[in-house]
Design a protein around this motif. Structure first.
Motif, PDB file in Angstrom:
ATOM      1  N   CYS A  11      -9.502  -3.603  -4.696  1.00 13.11           N
ATOM      2  CA  CYS A  11      -9.356  -2.108  -4.630  1.00 13.11           C
ATOM      3  C   CYS A  11     -10.389  -1.230  -5.431  1.00 13.11           C
ATOM      4  O   CYS A  11     -10.616   0.021  -5.097  1.00 13.11           O
ATOM      5  CB  CYS A  11      -7.873  -1.604  -4.938  1.00 13.11           C
ATOM      6  N   VAL A  15      -5.706   8.768  -2.000  1.00 10.50           N
ATOM      7  CA  VAL A  15      -4.778   7.790  -1.769  1.00 10.50           C
ATOM      8  C   VAL A  15      -3.438   8.770  -1.209  1.00 10.50           C
ATOM      9  O   VAL A  15      -2.696   8.055  -0.416  1.00 10.50           O
ATOM     10  CB  VAL A  15      -4.491   7.138  -3.003  1.00 10.50           C
ATOM     11  N   GLN A  29     -10.264   9.422   3.795  1.00 14.66           N
ATOM     12  CA  GLN A  29     -10.820   8.937   2.623  1.00 14.66           C
ATOM     13  C   GLN A  29     -12.418   9.345   2.403  1.00 14.66           C
ATOM     14  O   GLN A  29     -12.625  10.295   1.491  1.00 14.66           O
ATOM     15  CB  GLN A  29     -11.017   7.466   2.579  1.00 14.66           C
ATOM     16  N   PRO A  48     -11.142  13.718  -6.220  1.00 10.88           N
ATOM     17  CA  PRO A  48     -10.937  12.223  -6.846  1.00 10.88           C
ATOM     18  C   PRO A  48     -10.075  11.309  -6.098  1.00 10.88           C
ATOM     19  O   PRO A  48      -9.495  11.704  -4.853  1.00 10.88           O
ATOM     20  CB  PRO A  48     -10.072  12.619  -8.031  1.00 10.88           C
ATOM     21  N   VAL A  49     -10.488   9.900  -6.401  1.00  9.34           N
ATOM     22  CA  VAL A  49     -10.129   9.115  -5.354  1.00  9.34           C
ATOM     23  C   VAL A  49      -8.475   8.981  -5.115  1.00  9.34           C
ATOM     24  O   VAL A  49      -8.063   8.861  -4.017  1.00  9.34           O
ATOM     25  CB  VAL A  49     -10.323   7.806  -5.962  1.00  9.34           C
ATOM     26  N   TRP A 101     -13.911  12.080  -0.238  1.00 13.12           N
ATOM     27  CA  TRP A 101     -14.981  12.109  -1.293  1.00 13.12           C
ATOM     28  C   TRP A 101     -16.023  12.979  -0.799  1.00 13.12           C
ATOM     29  O   TRP A 101     -16.655  13.358  -1.879  1.00 13.12           O
ATOM     30  CB  TRP A 101     -15.623  10.510  -0.980  1.00 13.12           C
ATOM     31  N   PHE A 145     -16.643   1.551   1.860  1.00  9.54           N
ATOM     32  CA  PHE A 145     -15.568   1.663   1.016  1.00  9.54           C
ATOM     33  C   PHE A 145     -14.403   1.960   1.639  1.00  9.54           C
ATOM     34  O   PHE A 145     -13.376   2.275   0.762  1.00  9.54           O
ATOM     35  CB  PHE A 145     -16.034   2.198  -0.443  1.00  9.54           C
ATOM     36  N   THR A 146     -14.407   2.494   2.662  1.00 11.87           N
ATOM     37  CA  THR A 146     -13.060   3.129   3.165  1.00 11.87           C
ATOM     38  C   THR A 146     -12.387   2.124   3.967  1.00 11.87           C
ATOM     39  O   THR A 146     -12.801   1.108   4.427  1.00 11.87           O
ATOM     40  CB  THR A 146     -13.426   4.442   4.011  1.00 11.87           C
ATOM     41  N   HIS A 147     -11.179   2.738   4.214  1.00 13.86           N
ATOM     42  CA  HIS A 147     -10.088   1.692   5.384  1.00 13.86           C
ATOM     43  C   HIS A 147     -10.907   1.767   6.662  1.00 13.86           C
ATOM     44  O   HIS A 147     -10.373   0.718   7.153  1.00 13.86           O
ATOM     45  CB  HIS A 147      -8.859   2.662   5.491  1.00 13.86           C
ATOM     46  N   ARG A 162     -12.764   1.059  -1.854  1.00 16.12           N
ATOM     47  CA  ARG A 162     -12.237   1.857  -2.814  1.00 16.12           C
ATOM     48  C   ARG A 162     -10.826   2.535  -2.521  1.00 16.12           C
ATOM     49  O   ARG A 162     -10.802   3.705  -2.167  1.00 16.12           O
ATOM     50  CB  ARG A 162     -13.226   3.122  -2.906  1.00 16.12           C
ATOM     51  N   SER A 163      -9.719   1.467  -2.641  1.00 13.01           N
ATOM     52  CA  SER A 163      -8.443   2.224  -2.659  1.00 13.01           C
ATOM     53  C   SER A 163      -8.364   2.786  -3.871  1.00 13.01           C
ATOM     54  O   SER A 163      -7.227   3.611  -4.324  1.00 13.01           O
ATOM     55  CB  SER A 163      -7.479   1.233  -2.312  1.00 13.01           C
ATOM     56  N   GLY A 164      -8.812   2.428  -4.890  1.00 11.53           N
ATOM     57  CA  GLY A 164      -9.003   2.903  -6.410  1.00 11.53           C
ATOM     58  C   GLY A 164     -10.209   3.600  -6.644  1.00 11.53           C
ATOM     59  O   GLY A 164     -11.170   3.336  -5.913  1.00 11.53           O
ATOM     60  N   PRO A 165     -10.302   4.102  -7.831  1.00  9.71           N
ATOM     61  CA  PRO A 165     -11.454   4.711  -8.137  1.00  9.71           C
ATOM     62  C   PRO A 165     -12.727   3.571  -8.229  1.00  9.71           C
ATOM     63  O   PRO A 165     -12.198   2.297  -8.876  1.00  9.71           O
ATOM     64  CB  PRO A 165     -11.321   5.594  -9.427  1.00  9.71           C
ATOM     65  N   ASP A 166     -14.124   4.123  -8.177  1.00  8.27           N
ATOM     66  CA  ASP A 166     -15.139   2.972  -8.847  1.00  8.27           C
ATOM     67  C   ASP A 166     -14.901   2.832 -10.315  1.00  8.27           C
ATOM     68  O   ASP A 166     -14.557   3.929 -11.067  1.00  8.27           O
ATOM     69  CB  ASP A 166     -16.090   3.568  -8.371  1.00  8.27           C
ATOM     70  N   HIS A 175     -19.767  10.320 -10.268  1.00 13.57           N
ATOM     71  CA  HIS A 175     -19.255   9.161 -10.874  1.00 13.57           C
ATOM     72  C   HIS A 175     -20.004   8.724 -12.189  1.00 13.57           C
ATOM     73  O   HIS A 175     -19.764   7.816 -12.581  1.00 13.57           O
ATOM     74  CB  HIS A 175     -19.036   7.908  -9.986  1.00 13.57           C
ATOM     75  N   TYR A 181       0.816  -1.075   0.211  1.00 11.08           N
ATOM     76  CA  TYR A 181      -0.005   0.077   0.047  1.00 11.08           C
ATOM     77  C   TYR A 181       0.806   1.191   0.028  1.00 11.08           C
ATOM     78  O   TYR A 181       0.556   2.447  -0.457  1.00 11.08           O
ATOM     79  CB  TYR A 181      -0.878  -0.207   1.446  1.00 11.08           C
ATOM     80  N   GLU A 215     -10.185  13.491 -12.562  1.00 10.66           N
ATOM     81  CA  GLU A 215     -10.820  12.436 -13.419  1.00 10.66           C
ATOM     82  C   GLU A 215     -11.947  12.924 -14.021  1.00 10.66           C
ATOM     83  O   GLU A 215     -12.941  13.526 -13.534  1.00 10.66           O
ATOM     84  CB  GLU A 215     -11.331  11.224 -12.572  1.00 10.66           C
ATOM     85  N   PHE A 267      -0.300  -7.478  -4.961  1.00 11.48           N
ATOM     86  CA  PHE A 267      -1.407  -7.122  -3.838  1.00 11.48           C
ATOM     87  C   PHE A 267      -2.805  -8.001  -4.042  1.00 11.48           C
ATOM     88  O   PHE A 267      -3.242  -8.528  -3.048  1.00 11.48           O
ATOM     89  CB  PHE A 267      -1.881  -5.616  -3.687  1.00 11.48           C
ATOM     90  N   SER A 280     -13.960  -0.846  -6.516  1.00 10.02           N
ATOM     91  CA  SER A 280     -15.343  -1.316  -6.334  1.00 10.02           C
ATOM     92  C   SER A 280     -16.085  -1.378  -7.587  1.00 10.02           C
ATOM     93  O   SER A 280     -15.739  -0.371  -8.516  1.00 10.02           O
ATOM     94  CB  SER A 280     -16.091  -0.391  -5.077  1.00 10.02           C
TER      95      SER A 280
END
Lengths: 449, 406
Positions: free
Chosen positions: B64, A393, A379, A388-389, A383, A312-314, B97-101, B76, A21, B230, A35, B66
């Protein structure tokens, strides 16, 4: 005990995954260690290798003790041990080589599922064989939990792994999360709590505070855990009534949880000082502390509006570590520390190593949970602010580093633990610093029992 | 004395029965009663896309990324429906969601972007923590890209229900409607040649697109695009309805966004109106209807944060870390309608200002832009009050056959 080895392997894989990570190119050109393949392997090894095996090992000690009889068949128990280890090994090979069902917590492919089912059936036979041939008339609440688990977990496993039916599309997610949540609720929780019901009164020599509460806890846990899985799907297009059932039952989980915890903490009355001198007890109490926090955050994040923010978060990953590592990992370690000398007739090799293992695990677990929780909040707010995602990160990167560091601490603890187990059981060294446990102090005069 | 077994048999049986019935209700009943409807606007996967899906599963991408777009993810793209998963043999919803959907990823980026991104994500997203997949065979990466491009309402799998793709062709847009420029990319520089080639293609494409879309102001989106990470394209009537339902607001939706956008660019009267909106003496019947609609939209959608008079003091403003803009400040007086239109469409990065292009169609944004220009120039509502009789009233939504509008 192979659980110890799997604990090392599992946490090491977790450390590797956590490091990726932060350093995504840490292992490059080794597809087996990317991963996406490490993560299911880590989850399965910790869940089935470490915690399940520690639980089953302890159960095979506890159930005969409570039934005042011998284990139904020690030969078959050994067969089960060998079989289970083989299955885990095969599972690891499958998962790291990309043979997966791609469904969270049910990743093992169908040809691994079948031996797992066979092993589970063997396990049922051993437990029930022991229970039915008991000499003790009363069934203690631990037996309720353990025997009950043997009845429902194979059903959960069957449904969750789609052995007998398959559902297309999003219905698959419902079955998946039914399993994904209930492997926690109806396997680890019930086994772990069942063990704690035995160990706490036994170690402290206090009577259980209330048998009524324990029965309430047992009878509600099966009812309220079963439908909760759908709370992972609150924002996906599945039927609304199912979501409503999941949310309500998730919140209702406070009933069994609080009955169990109140019971345990009141059982501890007057014996809290033993935590300083009795190492297995210290593990159990720590586990219960984590359990308390887990079970407050669980219903909290399962409600619609909190889930709306946190899903969806950590944070959710942190919650999973709370439950599996914090609670049931600690119960597993404590059970091993308690049972191993009684089974082998040897004292632990080193008290200092065991202490170091405790503190490394505790600090590592706490750090990891803090890192993941804070990262999850960052996170979620990112959002919410419309970022953006991948901006998020970058923002959580320091916490991912912290998480990797906490993983390092935990792995260090496991190294000490495995060394200790090896010296105690295999190398057969004499204990160097006295036993891990002191007998409970006599009650001061006039104290309430 | 009863026997020990009789003591426990009945409660145990009872518990087991209750347990079995709960399992029946929460697992088997949904399995029988809940069947996602067959989608009218989606085709099945091709063999190549299925191979890509296998690779996606095998490499654990879904841990990662979703694949469900939720009501609150309004920038989105379209919200996921149960029929979106009709052709999925196993689900890949994911839980993190460690990466984008990726539910709406198809068509957002050209194939080259995906190939480059798989080979080294840090080429295109500095700071990304996705592993490099450059050890996979080229064929695997191509299949994976085909799968990703098939997803969502602008993906290759979406059927052309109302001639939407023809409309895109008519306005000169390609399948990926808008591609950002990558000139700001830092990060590791291996594979430089490939990356530079990609930039060139991208920048040229970008410029051509902007000129077509924004006429004499091609530089406006180009400048902003560096801030926006994005970019996605497409207005979703369904998302608008969902969002409206979520907030308890009824948001009427115009169909034919592209036709209106085109009309705006070509119709001299509409063009003149956007530049001179709300100036006394220039309000025609046609324009007043739209202008009043802009005011109504502002009251519904913007006033909670920006305040009824546009002074940035809406009821929801107190909870925000970044205060909503105060349109009565001097700096806003010079904004052109195009600038307003752009700001409304793309939102303001780093704030809670959403990208309204996914919620409001071009005409709605246009009326809002005209209204905002008026507010900024008049430091508030000014002389507008009381002018139109049908103040804030939306025109009746036309008949629509859009599948999401039901």
């Amino acid at each position: 005990m192979s659980a110890a080895v799997w604990a090392l392997v599992g946490t090491f894989l977790g450390l590797l995954a956590a490091s990726e990570y932060y350093w995504p190119d840490l292992v490059h050109n080794v597809p087996q260690l990317q991963f996406g393949r490490l993560r299911p392997t880590h989850v399965n090894v910790v869940a089935f290798g470490f915690i399940s095996m520690a639980n089953i090992g302890a159960i095979f000690y506890v159930v005969p003790e409570l039934c005042r009889t011998r284990l139904w068949s020690e030969r078959w128990a050994n067969v089960l041990m060998v079989a289970w280890n083989t299955v885990i090994l095969a599972g690891i090979l499958c998962l790291t080589n990309g043979i997966t069902e791609g469904r969270e917590y049910a990743e093992l492919p169908w040809f691994i599922d079948i031996p797992v089912m066979a092993a589970l059936i063997l396990y049922i036979v051993i437990v029930w064989g022991t229970v039915l041939s008991r000499k003790e008339r009363q069934l203690y609440v631990s037996i309720w939990y353990i025997a009950g688990t043997t009845l429902w977990f194979p059903v959960v496993y069957l449904i969750g792994n789609r052995v007998f039916f398959s559902v297309p599309g999003i219905g698959d997610a419902i079955a998946n999360w039914f399993y994904g949540h209930n492997i926690l609720g109806l396997w680890f929780t019930t086994n772990g709590i069942g063990l704690a019901y035995y160990f706490l009164p036994k170690i402290t020599r206090n009577p259980l505070y209330s048998h009524l509460l324990s029965i309430v806890g047992f009878s509600t846990i099966a009812m309220f855990y079963t439908p909760t899985g759908t709370h992972h799907l609150l924002q996906s297009p599945v039927p609304e009534w199912l979501k409503a059932v999941a949310v309500i039952s998730s919140v209702m989980l406070l009933v069994p949880v609080m009955s169990v915890l109140v019971n345990f903490f009141l059982t501890m009355k007057g014996k809290w000082g033993m935590m300083a001198t009795h190492l297995p007890l210290r593990f159990f109490i720590t586990a219960l502390g984590f359990y308390l926090l887990t079970c407050f955050t669980g219903p909290f994040q399962a409600t619609r509006w909190i889930n709306w923010y946190l899903h969806f978060t950590h944070w959710v990953v942190g919650h999973a570590h709370f439950a599996l590592l914090g609670t049931f990992g600690f119960i597993g370690w404590g059970a091993i520390y308690y049972v191993a000398p009684r089974v082998s007739g040897r004292q632990w090799y080193s008290r200092r190593l065991a202490n170091a293992h405790y503190w490394l695990s505790l600090i590592g677990t706490t750090l990891m949970i803090i890192a993941l929780t804070v990262a999850g909040l960052i996170q979620a707010s990112a959002w919410e602010e419309g970022l953006p995602v991948y901006r998020g990160v970058i923002m959580v990167a320091p916490f991912m580093l912290m998480r990797a560091f906490s993983g390092l601490l935990i792995v260090l603890g496991q190294v000490l633990f495995v060394y200790n187990v090896y010296k105690t059981l295999v190398a057969a060294e004499e204990a160097v610093e006295g036993p891990l446990e002191d007998a409970p102090q006599a009650q001061p005069a006039g104290a309430q029992s | 004395m009863t026997t020990p077994r009789a003591n426990y048999l009945y409660p145990a049986l009872g518990l087991t029965l209750i347990m079995a019935s709960i399992i029946f209700v929460v697992v088997l009943v949904p399995r029988w009663t809940f069947r996602p409807p067959e989608p009218r606007d989606l085709r099945d996967y091709t063999a190549q896309e299925l191979r890509g899906r296998e690779i996606y599963k095998r490499e654990g991408c879904w841990y990662c990324h979703s694949m469900v777009s939720r009501p609150q993810d309004w920038d989105h793209g379209r919200r996921s429906r149960s029929s979106d998963y009709f052709y999925d043999a196993y689900h890949l919803l994911g839980s993190e969601r460690s990466g984008p959907d990726l539910a709406n990823i198809g068509g957002k980026f050209p194939d080259q972007y995906h190939m480059l991104h798989h080979k080294n994500p840090r080429y295109v997203k500095p700071g990304s923590i996705m592993p490099r997949y450059d050890y996979l065979p080229e064929q695997d990466l191509t299949d994976l890209t085909a799968y990703l491009q098939s997803l969502g309402p602008y993906g290759t799998r979406a059927l052309d229900v109302e001639g939407g793709k023809d409309r895109y062709a008519a306005t000169g847009e390609t399948r990926w409607a808008y591609v950002r420029d990558y000139t700001w990319v830092g990060g590791p520089l291996d594979g430089v040649t490939e990356k530079v080639a990609f930039w060139k293609l991208d920048v040229a494409h970008q410029r051509a697109l902007n000129e077509q879309l924004y006429g004499e102001h091609p530089e406006v989106p180009f400048k902003y695009s560096a801030e926006i990470e994005e970019l996605m394209y497409g207005s979703s009537h369904e998302a608008a309805n969902a969002k409206g339902a979520l907030q308890g607001l009824a948001t009427p939706v115009f169909p034919n966004k592209e036709a209106l956008e085109e009309a705006r660019l070509k119709d001299p009267e509409a063009r003149a109106w956007t530049e001179n909106s709300f100036r006394e003496g220039q309000i025609t019947d046609k324009n007043r209807l739209l202008a009043n609609y802009g005011k109504g939209l502002f009251n519904n959608q913007c006033a909670p944060c920006h305040g009824v008079t546009g002074n940035g003091k809406g009821q929801a403003a107190f909870s925000m870390t970044k205060r909503p803009a105060n349109f009565t400040e001097d700096k806003y007086a010079g904004f052109t309608v195009d600038a307003w239109y752009w700001r409304i469409s793309r939102g303001v990065p780093g704030t809670q200002m959403p990208r309204w292009e996914y919620t409001l169609d071009a005409n709605q944004r246009l009326t809002l832009a005209a209204f905002l220009r008026y507010v900024a120039q008049n430091k508030g509502l000014g002389k507008l009050e009381g002018v139109p009789a049908d103040y804030g009233k939306a025109p009746a939504p036309p008949e629509t056959t859009h599948p999401g509008a039901k």
